[in-house]
Design an enzyme around this catalytic site. Sequence first.
Site, mmCIF file in Angstrom:
data_model
loop_
_atom_site.group_PDB
_atom_site.id
_atom_site.type_symbol
_atom_site.label_atom_id
_atom_site.label_comp_id
_atom_site.label_asym_id
_atom_site.label_seq_id
_atom_site.Cartn_x
_atom_site.Cartn_y
_atom_site.Cartn_z
ATOM 1 N N HIS A 41 0.876 -1.176 0.000
ATOM 2 C CA HIS A 41 0.000 0.000 0.000
ATOM 3 C C HIS A 41 0.908 1.219 0.000
ATOM 4 O O HIS A 41 1.470 1.588 1.019
ATOM 5 C CB HIS A 41 -0.935 -0.029 1.203
ATOM 6 C CG HIS A 41 -1.895 -1.181 1.154
ATOM 7 N ND1 HIS A 41 -3.167 -1.076 0.684
ATOM 8 C CD2 HIS A 41 -1.724 -2.491 1.446
ATOM 9 C CE1 HIS A 41 -3.764 -2.254 0.716
ATOM 10 N NE2 HIS A 41 -2.900 -3.137 1.184
ATOM 11 N N HIS B 39 -9.006 7.832 3.666
ATOM 12 C CA HIS B 39 -9.421 7.198 2.417
ATOM 13 C C HIS B 39 -8.529 5.995 2.103
ATOM 14 O O HIS B 39 -9.016 4.914 1.787
ATOM 15 C CB HIS B 39 -9.371 8.207 1.270
ATOM 16 C CG HIS B 39 -9.482 7.582 -0.085
ATOM 17 N ND1 HIS B 39 -10.618 6.944 -0.518
ATOM 18 C CD2 HIS B 39 -8.580 7.455 -1.091
ATOM 19 C CE1 HIS B 39 -10.413 6.468 -1.740
ATOM 20 N NE2 HIS B 39 -9.194 6.762 -2.100
ATOM 21 N N HIS C 176 -9.222 1.831 2.118
ATOM 22 C CA HIS C 176 -8.833 0.931 1.037
ATOM 23 C C HIS C 176 -8.022 -0.244 1.595
ATOM 24 O O HIS C 176 -8.261 -1.406 1.247
ATOM 25 C CB HIS C 176 -8.012 1.708 0.007
ATOM 26 C CG HIS C 176 -7.685 0.928 -1.222
ATOM 27 N ND1 HIS C 176 -8.639 0.511 -2.127
ATOM 28 C CD2 HIS C 176 -6.505 0.455 -1.694
ATOM 29 C CE1 HIS C 176 -8.056 -0.167 -3.104
ATOM 30 N NE2 HIS C 176 -6.770 -0.220 -2.858
ATOM 31 N N ARG D 4 -7.605 -5.880 3.383
ATOM 32 C CA ARG D 4 -6.889 -6.668 4.387
ATOM 33 C C ARG D 4 -7.770 -7.165 5.527
ATOM 34 O O ARG D 4 -7.370 -8.098 6.230
ATOM 35 C CB ARG D 4 -5.712 -5.863 4.944
ATOM 36 C CG ARG D 4 -4.743 -5.361 3.876
ATOM 37 C CD ARG D 4 -4.208 -6.491 2.984
ATOM 38 N NE ARG D 4 -3.294 -5.979 1.960
ATOM 39 C CZ ARG D 4 -2.702 -6.761 1.067
ATOM 40 N NH1 ARG D 4 -2.916 -8.063 1.024
ATOM 41 N NH2 ARG D 4 -1.890 -6.241 0.170
#
Lengths: 301, 301, 301, 301
Positions: free
Chosen positions: A113, A214, A218, A223
């Site tokens: 990420h 935000h 995600h 996850r």
Amino acid sequence: MTLSAEQQAEIDAARANPQPTLRAVAPGMEKHLYTAQPVLDHGFVRAIDYMGDDAAIVQAARVSYGAGTKHVSNDEGLIRYLMRHWHSTPFEMCEIKLHVKLPVFVARQWIRHRTANVNEYSARYSILDREFYIPEPAQLAAQSTVNNQGRGAVLEGAEAARVLALLKSDAAQMYDHYEEMLSQDDQQGLARELARMNLPMNIYTQWYWKTDLHNLFHFLRLRADAHAQYEIRVYAEAIAAMVADWVPLAFGAFEDYRMGGVTLSGKAIDVLKRMLKGEEVTRESSGMSIGEWREFKGVWK
Amino acid sequence: MTLSAEQQAEIDAARANPQPTLRAVAPGMEKHLYTAQPVLDHGFVRAIDYMGDDAAIVQAARVSYGAGTKHVSNDEGLIRYLMRHWHSTPFEMCEIKLHVKLPVFVARQWIRHRTANVNEYSARYSILDREFYIPEPAQLAAQSTVNNQGRGAVLEGAEAARVLALLKSDAAQMYDHYEEMLSQDDQQGLARELARMNLPMNIYTQWYWKTDLHNLFHFLRLRADAHAQYEIRVYAEAIAAMVADWVPLAFGAFEDYRMGGVTLSGKAIDVLKRMLKGEEVTRESSGMSIGEWREFKGVWK
Amino acid sequence: MTLSAEQQAEIDAARANPQPTLRAVAPGMEKHLYTAQPVLDHGFVRAIDYMGDDAAIVQAARVSYGAGTKHVSNDEGLIRYLMRHWHSTPFEMCEIKLHVKLPVFVARQWIRHRTANVNEYSARYSILDREFYIPEPAQLAAQSTVNNQGRGAVLEGAEAARVLALLKSDAAQMYDHYEEMLSQDDQQGLARELARMNLPMNIYTQWYWKTDLHNLFHFLRLRADAHAQYEIRVYAEAIAAMVADWVPLAFGAFEDYRMGGVTLSGKAIDVLKRMLKGEEVTRESSGMSIGEWREFKGVWK
Amino acid sequence: MTLSAEQQAEIDAARANPQPTLRAVAPGMEKHLYTAQPVLDHGFVRAIDYMGDDAAIVQAARVSYGAGTKHVSNDEGLIRYLMRHWHSTPFEMCEIKLHVKLPVFVARQWIRHRTANVNEYSARYSILDREFYIPEPAQLAAQSTVNNQGRGAVLEGAEAARVLALLKSDAAQMYDHYEEMLSQDDQQGLARELARMNLPMNIYTQWYWKTDLHNLFHFLRLRADAHAQYEIRVYAEAIAAMVADWVPLAFGAFEDYRMGGVTLSGKAIDVLKRMLKGEEVTRESSGMSIGEWREFKGVWK
């Protein structure tokens, strides 16, 4: 998870010292600050700092002068509207900073990420602690026979015992060798940046990780999902519980529209419309592939 | 800059309500929070929120359990070391959120800094105010004759007066027409998303803008620089003054190593070494292009 | 859209000169390269370069040594699987570079997509051309009465004529004044970086814009959508048509799962399940807000 | 590095099949495409694809219609100007895609460069190969006594032999256990996503990695630097050699202004000016810290 007395004292000191601020304060998050939430056998998640609250999302969406709005019910409606229509920028106006202790193989998934800030404990600079992730027996699962990247049944009996024994003895041995190679007793001592390469990927590392709401959503969607590997999912779940206390309205919208939601393809919409008209649709008449149909039926069984 | 009574009341209310927090508090920034710092004729910068302080940079660099270190002098040394060696991640652990009112042509430069979160006032959704940037006479400059993208001498006399008159009357006329097209008196009224296209780029817009300290420093280095256009530079300078109060140690390092620093090419290093040995180096013997040599001499005259 | 003879000659020259390469070649995109696809009255989109094709997505997903796979049908299945499960990284392995000419107010929406590389024509450095977007009569719409950020019915009769006349005469006047201020005949001439601020936002600008296929799909989903403003949607549609030729398998999956798809909230799933069982669900018994219910019925009417 | 016959055949096939394209072609990079450049004992770097060349940088900086400019000398001057003044966006208009095989501990450093696209070989989905990085004797260095994150003298004699033996036998044993745990002979077989956690960090992984030239230069500046760990530096050097062939003008500017350049603080500028006037400056009179002075004297000795 065990913290040293000194670490616990530092945490206690940080929690004992409230100071006045003019910033938006989220009481639900204040109660979590600095406390180490245990995850896995030696890991934890600690909230170190945060910026904003539910009202800050609304404030940014409206580019307003004041700190919030008159009515919480209006805030909730707007936040749900923003989430439903993928207006992501107001959620980016909240930020969170976490201190996480986690096994290296989990860290390797997590770091994918990219929209986040990270400071990791450096094994070039420092010596890692003797702490390894050893799964609970209930997590010692066989390779799934249907999912190439998943787990099946839990291992049992002698096989489970053998695996656990291997994991434990290998970790111990590798750490012994790590110390031996580093040692400067009667020898030069291998460079830390080299010695670390012999350590297995269940050793624990630590980092400070900071991201906006935000991007955190995600992360949580991927996850905290049932398809995520258990060892990262428990971190996502621990974080989700804190976020629910921090920004309850935004988290509620996230739960409804993202975690609890589902995306339908054009084909799936068409099939559902036919089903609503009473038609009996089969895989063959659906136009879907086998995998797609299995996933579709998983929801609409 | 003029705020409406209502806007000022909202700001005053936000400043009147300190609450306890366990987070890192930066007193130097608390004093700025919410207050609108005037920039240009109608613009402003307001700090809305911040995360972290100088100690938070150190804390992240050390991945530590506690909130800071024992000695400020150690913090300063470490922060300067991090800045000198381009270790940017600890600076990313501080975050700032600003409310900015600025002309559209400035916003178009500003937005090129991509690593930031932005919520802009929507002219599809709302009607813009009748506020335009009209330069001070001292800023009404001619095209530079040496720099293709810069300003030369200040316009004088009749020419200056003519330009000012044009800017003012055009802005007024365009806004009149904007209102005319939007009006729903005895007509349908043009859609806002279309009517806005007739407005000139000196009209003011507003946004919430949030970024981390590393990226803010990058913004300030480029935009508080002497080569930046005046109209964005004054925003950068207003922000820089707040940052100096927020994270004084990091800002000091930034000033010394970035704002006040200079990057030398391999060629320039070579020339300086020859000069240190007493050699008289000319443009021809330097191996530099004309532009490079002019810039070099600008520093080492 | 009119290109000068010189511009057209440069485009023709670029198209006349095929050279051998060992890279993946997408014939569907080669035929578009350099050609200016007209959009709006003076705008265009030109594909300047691209990297990868459908096989490159598969190749990256498999981290393979060779250039593709044996069977196109396998590629399609894998690409659809990746799209369905939000595995975005293989799509990031394709890249496209476009030259776009577009009105400034469209550019201001477009630039909000941050994960892209941009070089815009500089109005500090150069003088903009006298080209402004003037809508077709069919696009001259009134403000929507139901959607705060949308258009309603097309303006008619005298009102439409008045608006068109205003847009044209204002653009012409502003450009005249721009030239007057810049002029160095018998005067110093205002700096370009200042003179540009008087131009209206329907003037055309140009940029090179480069992004990867995953982020391009995200752009297309938002901007080729029925809720996007018409003036940016036509650009998205022109790009979509090229992408369909470039990576037909990926574009097919995108169309089915994203453009033609829909996201259901947990509430909506629940309502659909009740409807499938034959229940008559009303807005009241759905638990949805008015807006949510309207959008839900829009799909499942 | 050894490739299987099948892998080599796939590479040969890809290199045997030139096709015509209208895109910019960089002959210097075409010759490298697909070929595996050996790095460390089992690793490699392979260029899989690229976009753009030196002319493409110029083309984007000028937002031009044609494919390049008349004179290479003009291109070079402009490219050097862009590099010198930190105009990074034109360099972002070139893109490169690499296939890299590298030890996990190197991958963990590499991935910290976030502005890139990555597809890594999945050890949840597949079984890793029995390949581990074992340093050459000349790289088996002791911990540096002056630099907390660096290497000192090379280990010698019995100590070096002991370390090498440990690394080899541990890797072999861990891989044996990995296979044992995975085995489905007379047992269920542990899930791959769990078994991998017992592998040491010198095991090799692979990924496709794609980035733009600006971010690649940033990577090279940090990782091809003398302070970078040897094991990542050799990858950076292999990539740098390819980039020099791909975009020779841009690489030349990068070498002069970044790799061979140095950044001076305000303090350092002041000291150099005093030295140029003939003053004998000492650490004490410089105002620099001990570390800063040592680094300064390292350049200006």
